[in-house]
Design an enzyme around this catalytic site. Structure first.
Site, PDB file in Angstrom:
ATOM      1  N   ASP A   1       9.443   3.075   1.920  1.00  0.00           N
ATOM      2  CA  ASP A   1       8.242   3.848   2.248  1.00  0.00           C
ATOM      3  C   ASP A   1       8.000   3.711   3.750  1.00  0.00           C
ATOM      4  OD1 ASP A   1       5.757   4.867   2.768  1.00  0.00           O
ATOM      5  OD2 ASP A   1       4.783   3.992   1.010  1.00  0.00           O
TER       6      ASP A   1
ATOM      7  N   PHE B   1       0.861  -1.189   0.000  1.00  0.00           N
ATOM      8  CA  PHE B   1       0.000   0.000   0.000  1.00  0.00           C
ATOM      9  C   PHE B   1       0.894   1.234   0.000  1.00  0.00           C
ATOM     10  CE2 PHE B   1      -2.143   3.646   1.679  1.00  0.00           C
ATOM     11  CZ  PHE B   1      -3.327   3.633   0.960  1.00  0.00           C
TER      12      PHE B   1
ATOM     13  N   LYS C   1       2.560  11.254   6.949  1.00  0.00           N
ATOM     14  CA  LYS C   1       1.762  11.023   8.156  1.00  0.00           C
ATOM     15  C   LYS C   1       2.284  11.807   9.372  1.00  0.00           C
ATOM     16  CE  LYS C   1      -0.946   7.182   6.729  1.00  0.00           C
ATOM     17  NZ  LYS C   1      -0.559   6.194   5.726  1.00  0.00           N
TER      18      LYS C   1
HETATM   19  C1  LIG Z   1      -0.782   6.252   4.255  1.00  0.00           C
HETATM   20  C2  LIG Z   1       0.309   5.715   3.415  1.00  0.00           C
HETATM   21  C3  LIG Z   1       0.632   6.289   2.170  1.00  0.00           C
HETATM   22  C4  LIG Z   1      -0.177   7.391   1.544  1.00  0.00           C
HETATM   23  O1  LIG Z   1      -0.247   8.535   2.329  1.00  0.00           O
HETATM   24  P1  LIG Z   1      -1.406   9.618   2.090  1.00  0.00           P
HETATM   25  O2  LIG Z   1      -1.011  10.778   2.949  1.00  0.00           O
HETATM   26  O3  LIG Z   1      -2.702   8.991   2.504  1.00  0.00           O
HETATM   27  O4  LIG Z   1      -1.392   9.943   0.636  1.00  0.00           O
HETATM   28  C5  LIG Z   1       1.710   5.756   1.486  1.00  0.00           C
HETATM   29  N1  LIG Z   1       2.431   4.743   1.981  1.00  0.00           N
HETATM   30  C6  LIG Z   1       2.150   4.175   3.166  1.00  0.00           C
HETATM   31  C7  LIG Z   1       2.993   3.056   3.666  1.00  0.00           C
HETATM   32  C8  LIG Z   1       1.066   4.628   3.915  1.00  0.00           C
HETATM   33  O5  LIG Z   1       0.759   4.035   5.073  1.00  0.00           O
END
Ligand SMILES: *Cc1c(COP(=O)(O)O)cnc(C)c1O
Length: 409
Positions: free
Chosen positions: A232, A147, A261
């Site tokens: 990520d 994700f 985040k």
């Molecule tokens: C939440 C998340 C994203 C995307 O972030 P948004 O601010 O919602 O666009 C990307 N990668 C990971 C691992 C995430 O948990």
């Protein structure tokens, strides 16, 4: 406010949202109106322990005084200049964030998805300009079950039918391999591979940890093949797993960190790509940008977030409380819980599907004053703000234990 008024405004708030907000979410039936630390309060005055923390965007708790103060001070000064001009907050923020990550350059953006998109663009440009990959041939390897966000390019390499169905055509240039399998990853690398993009822990997939030797192996393989390793850490980073980055926990240094985040302290969207100038330096003026990226309000909040993390206090707290949480949760295995996974203050709990769905468990937890989120049918995730107290954590697990007993009948 009386409970009756509260109930009425709860129904009204939900009805308005149902009628006028697009139905791309299925929220629990709680209407939050304020928050403080690890707790939120609904419109009827009921308090809940927030065990989701906005998917770890609220790692430092709701209304952290240092972060709120930084935002308030900056609100009164200036909030947006665009990058057409310099602002006095961006420099200190990017310098501090680079230092925290032991890198030397930062690309500031807003949302996590934008950080991922930016990382993809940087890796491709690096591939063409530095590695010498032929134009439009760059390949990026990702993992099944990933994700990374919701943009059209990012969903192009998702395996989740809900994320993809009816949203094509998709962006080419990605290859997905099984998560946790370093040999499969190496086999997928060819001369045109520019990067490997991974979550060090797959959060949305259910807090899935790869084998302990996986990320070190990926680091070694990518180095040997002259391929960038992009981590990520948007959800796993910034204290959640008991370290600044989950990569720290496994002794790995990626080429690029993707952050988001918690970088905005739960106040404002702040994301970033963090790396060294030999990679991030490929971007030239005009090739990439964002109207809001690096704005002075975001930079002021981001700098305050980095200052909280620079003492190591939150990382240590997440580690300590996490050990307590994971130990307590493991005692539930066999009493309605099939498996528990986690790192630091972040847990994925597989509920016995015979007992009920993850959603049902979350609804019953909510009735007992605990807010959590299900994923993939029978898994629930716990990721309370790191400011949570040990006793509150114990109490939350007590509530889960009670819910499971209730479901067992
Ligand atoms: C939440 C998340 C994203 C995307 O972030 P948004 O601010 O919602 O666009 C990307 N990668 C990971 C691992 C995430 O948990």
């Amino acid at each position: 406010m009386s409970a009756v008024t509260g109930t009425a405004s709860m129904a009204a708030a939900i009805a308005l949202e149902e009628e006028h907000a697009a139905h791309n979410y299925h929220p629990l039936e709680v209407v939050v109106s304020s928050g403080d630390g690890a707790w939120v309060t609904d419109v009827a005055g009921r308090r809940y322990l927030d065990c989701l923390a906005a998917y770890s965007a609220v790692n430092f708790g709701h209304g952290h005084p240092v972060l709120v103060e930084a935002a308030k001070v900056q609100l009164d000064r200036i909030t947006l200049t665009s990058r057409a001009f310099h602002n006095d907050q961006l420099g200190p923020f990017v310098a501090a964030l680079a230092a925290l990550a032991h890198k030397d350059m930062v690309l500031p953006m807003n949302t996590g998805a934008e950080a991922v998109e930016s990382g993809i663009k940087i890796a491709r440009a690096w591939g063409y300009r530095v590695k010498g990959v032929p134009q439009n041939q760059a390949k990026i390897i990702v993992a099944d079950g990933n994700f990374h966000g919701r943009t059209t390019t990012i969903i192009s390499f998702s395996n989740d039918p809900d994320a993809r169905n009816d949203f094509g055509p998709f962006t080419p240039g990605f290859v997905s391999v099984p998560y946790g399998d370093a040999a499969a990853l190496e086999a997928a690398i060819d001369d045109n591979t520019v990067a490997v993009l991974l979550e060090p822990i797959q959060g949305e997939a259910g807090v899935l940890l790869p084998p302990a030797d996986y990320l070190p192996a990926v680091r070694e393989i990518t180095k040997r093949h002259n391929v960038l390793f992009i981590a990520d850490e948007i959800q796993s980073g910034l204290g959640r797993t008991g370290a600044t980055f989950q990569c720290d926990n496994v002794g790995v240094v990626p080429d690029l960190y993707l952050l988001g985040k918690a970088l905005g302290g739960g106040i404002i969207p702040v994301s970033a790509v963090v790396g060294n100038a030999d990679i991030l330096g490929v971007l030239r003026p005009g090739e990439h940008g964002s109207t809001f990226g690096g704005n002075p309000l975001a930079a002021a909040v981001g700098l305050a977030v980095v200052s909280l993390l620079s003492t190591g206090e939150y990382q240590a707290r997440a580690k300590l409380l996490g050990e307590r949480l994971q130990a307590r949760l493991r005692t539930l295995i066999g009493s309605g819980v099939v498996a528990v996974r986690g790192a630091g203050l972040w847990a994925g709990i597989d509920i016995d599907p015979a007992l009920g769905t993850g959603r049902q468990v979350c609804e019953l937890l909510m009735e007992r004053g605990v807010l959590a989120k299900d994923t993939h049918g029978s898994t629930i995730r716990l990721a309370p703000p790191i400011v949570v107290e040990a006793e509150e954590l114990d109490w939350a697990v007590d509530q889960l234990e009670a819910v499971l007993a209730e479901l067992r009948g």
